[in-house]
Design a protein around this motif. Sequence first.
Motif, short mmCIF file in Angstrom:
data_model
loop_
_atom_site.label_atom_id
_atom_site.label_comp_id
_atom_site.label_asym_id
_atom_site.label_seq_id
_atom_site.Cartn_x
_atom_site.Cartn_y
_atom_site.Cartn_z
N TYR A 150 -29.25 -33.88 11.55
CA TYR A 150 -29.64 -33.81 12.97
C TYR A 150 -31.01 -33.16 13.06
CZ TYR A 150 -29.92 -32.10 17.79
OH TYR A 150 -30.34 -31.80 19.06
N ARG A 313 -24.07 -31.42 14.49
CA ARG A 313 -24.90 -31.73 15.66
C ARG A 313 -24.76 -30.59 16.67
NH1 ARG A 313 -22.17 -36.15 17.97
NH2 ARG A 313 -23.27 -37.64 16.68
N VAL A 317 -27.70 -28.21 18.19
CA VAL A 317 -27.97 -28.09 19.63
C VAL A 317 -27.89 -26.62 20.08
CG1 VAL A 317 -27.06 -28.66 21.94
CG2 VAL A 317 -27.26 -30.45 20.19
N THR A 387 -33.15 -26.54 28.12
CA THR A 387 -32.67 -26.23 26.77
C THR A 387 -33.60 -26.89 25.75
OG1 THR A 387 -31.31 -28.20 26.50
CG2 THR A 387 -30.29 -26.34 27.66
N THR A 389 -32.97 -29.23 23.84
CA THR A 389 -32.83 -30.69 23.84
C THR A 389 -33.42 -31.31 25.11
OG1 THR A 389 -30.68 -30.87 24.96
CG2 THR A 389 -30.62 -30.44 22.59
N GLY A 390 -34.05 -30.47 25.93
CA GLY A 390 -34.70 -30.99 27.14
C GLY A 390 -33.76 -31.12 28.33
N GLN A 391 -32.58 -30.56 28.21
CA GLN A 391 -31.59 -30.66 29.30
C GLN A 391 -31.85 -29.56 30.34
OE1 GLN A 391 -27.56 -30.72 27.85
NE2 GLN A 391 -26.72 -31.33 29.83
N ILE A 392 -31.86 -29.94 31.61
CA ILE A 392 -32.07 -28.96 32.68
C ILE A 392 -30.70 -28.41 33.10
CG2 ILE A 392 -33.01 -28.57 35.01
CD1 ILE A 392 -35.16 -29.37 32.97
N LYS A 394 -28.50 -27.21 35.66
CA LYS A 394 -28.65 -27.38 37.10
C LYS A 394 -27.66 -26.56 37.93
CE LYS A 394 -26.32 -31.86 36.72
NZ LYS A 394 -26.10 -32.17 35.33
N ASN B 19 -22.96 -35.95 23.03
CA ASN B 19 -23.83 -37.00 22.50
C ASN B 19 -23.45 -38.40 22.96
OD1 ASN B 19 -26.19 -37.42 20.92
ND2 ASN B 19 -24.92 -38.36 19.33
N MET B 152 -28.41 -38.34 22.21
CA MET B 152 -29.74 -37.76 21.97
C MET B 152 -30.59 -38.73 21.13
SD MET B 152 -28.78 -33.77 21.35
CE MET B 152 -27.46 -34.07 20.19
N GLY B 159 -32.12 -34.98 24.74
CA GLY B 159 -31.11 -35.63 25.58
C GLY B 159 -30.22 -34.59 26.23
N ASN B 160 -29.20 -35.08 26.94
CA ASN B 160 -28.25 -34.18 27.62
C ASN B 160 -26.89 -34.30 26.94
OD1 ASN B 160 -30.39 -33.80 29.35
ND2 ASN B 160 -29.54 -35.03 31.01
N PRO B 161 -26.72 -33.63 25.79
CA PRO B 161 -25.53 -33.89 24.99
C PRO B 161 -24.22 -33.43 25.64
CG PRO B 161 -26.80 -32.08 24.05
CD PRO B 161 -27.64 -32.69 25.12
N TYR B 162 -24.24 -32.29 26.31
CA TYR B 162 -22.99 -31.72 26.84
C TYR B 162 -23.14 -31.33 28.31
CZ TYR B 162 -22.54 -30.94 21.80
OH TYR B 162 -22.53 -31.11 20.45
N TRP B 163 -22.01 -31.27 28.99
CA TRP B 163 -21.95 -30.66 30.31
C TRP B 163 -20.49 -30.37 30.66
CZ3 TRP B 163 -25.57 -28.26 32.78
CH2 TRP B 163 -25.29 -27.76 34.07
#
Lengths: 419, 314
Positions: A150, A313, A317, A387, A389-392, A394, B19, B152, B159-163
Amino acid sequence: MKLHVVGQNNMRVDAAAKVTGKALYPEDVSLEGMFIGKTLRSHKPHACITIDTSRAEAMEGVVKVLTYKDVPHNHYGVLMKDHEVFCSEKVRRIGDPIAFVVAVDEEVASKALAKIKVEYRELKAVFDPEVAMHQDAPKLHGESNIVYHYKLRQGDIEKGLEESAVVVENTYVTPMVDHVFLQPEAGVAHMEKDTIVVTTATQYPHFDQLEIAEALEVEKEKVKVINAAVGGAFGGREDITLQIHLALATKLTGKPVKAVYSREESFIAHAKRHAMVMTYKTGADEEGKLKAMEARIIGDTGAYASWAINIMRKAGVHATGPYEIPNVKVDSYAVYTNNPFGGAMRGFGATQPPIAHEQQMDMLAEALNIDPISIRLTNAFKIGSKTATGQILKDSVPLRQCIEAVAEKLGFSVVSRGV
Amino acid sequence: MKKRGKGIGSIFYGTGYGNGFPDVSRSVAVLRKDGKVKIYTGATEVGQGSKTVLSQIAAETLGISIEDVIFICEDTSITPDAGTAAASRQTYNTGNAIKKSCEELKRKIIDVTVKASGADAWEEINLRDVALNHKGQILKGEGEFIAETTEMKDETGQGNPYWPYTFNVYGVEVEVDTTNGVVEVIKAVCAQDVGRAINPKLIEGQMDGGFAMGLSYALFEDLNIKNGEIKHNKLTNYLIPTAMDVPDLEKIIVEDPEATGPYGAKGIGEPVMIGVAPAILNAIYDAIGVRITELPATPNKILLALKKKREVAL
């Protein structure tokens, strides 16, 4: 929102049955006329094998000895299908199942195990994942032992490290550990007309149903999994252990078949938390604001992949910890070795990296003469944070509240450092 | 000499398979003849308390008591697939599926009841009467929830792997005996983000269990694997803590409802154990000035690290 049940301390709905002993765990289930099954396992970490079951099968009281020859589709696994139900030509770890004796009682089954002859022709084995990554290392499956890599890239790592007032580096090592759930694996299988019923304790009955059906090459609807009371799991009941053995045994004998593992067999039968080697380099400016983090994480998945891809992975992350870092480079690998196989365990790859990133934070704090609470608050995720990984993020990010609550309760303002 | 130190461990944890892998939970809610409601779902009770928490979500949605919820999750031939009891996903994912199935059942009940009697307020509806008046008609609601996750990018991992993400912080105080290397945790605090607490007592139970498991990971557990063989393969040599090793944990539940969670709830089963070990390792450093970089932090490793530190000082 006015709520009437949510937020209440309702007593567990399963509590009365469990504390009075009424709850049925798979070991408690007995069916009339049932046979007992016992597993023969590999004693060698890497070897070619030949098996002779004739002496065991000739014993009085032995109903059948199952080997790879009896399995219609001899492959299973949560992601890669790299496990064999019973090893056919090669064992890849100590504990690999080779045969399953079905007998009238436990004593006969145990004696029969000793009568099965397995000839091992030992192969060169590899136990260190970093060695296993080399092209000339002994291979477990196929061409390379690297199951997964990864890559996480954000910003410019070199620039971030250059701009840092302080950079700290270290390597952290975590071992494989066991789940030690209270109730070792057990199960009973029986036939209901032409449907195979497997009563066991599992985390995911519908997936077990699928894996049993695939291995036996029967329709999914002809397999029913009954989940008895589960004595803890923590990830250790995600991979198949005895379910296919029992299903096959009952299908071939027509009679109920039961198996119960001892604690020792439980240790050898299910997956372990991945051992990881984590090399970290983290930089911050003079105010303690994180500028860069570089990590190389090598996960030992042992002889089988299980969830290694998803776990390494997840490790990658979560490698940054809950902090905003503009420049990040992470390489996370899953590698085969001849060790026990790695798999799911509480935290699933997100448990190991904090051993590294949290010590890195304290090392930075010490070098910059900042206290451990302040450096975390300076960098902590909040609503709107991005983050690595580019995640906002929210919604619902109460990290600051958590840090402040702990700091207050433990009186962190009066930290005295070192000896 | 006994020396004390404090340490903190702060973590985040992404819920679900991740993912972009389809992360689906399903539930069916059926009105029984006696007015009770059956919930059918494949979500396993592994000891974490999901049967209770998920029953509470059903009861809340239908405005009934938890005693009137019959929860069935043990048989693949009669339950829909709700994914695995892992990834801290059952309260969040299956909780959402159950909530949806109960909302649909509620709509259907309102529908038939309004048609029959003109009652329009849910509070005026007696489920037992509804069941009696609609004998022969199966009133059921189905619910499916799919978690938010994207795959991702291969080269950058973006990417937005988790929520959602759940947060956990531990603070501990340790006492290290420098003569024999024994580390004792003497005080511990856990602050756990839960979104919203469905059942606070069960959350506290998870925190206690996670704390013991994390402490054990930091200080005790060692399989002693030699050439692929697990040498510590029984509980006489594979050490896990007893009640004597685990101090009382001060537990702080932090509520900050998550918009996509059932009544705002998030999963906490895994996060509760993750912050423990790093907090202990940082506390050991605070106490004796040595970094233990290889788990577990056994007395032997502590003594060796202290010896090395003294040699460097000379």
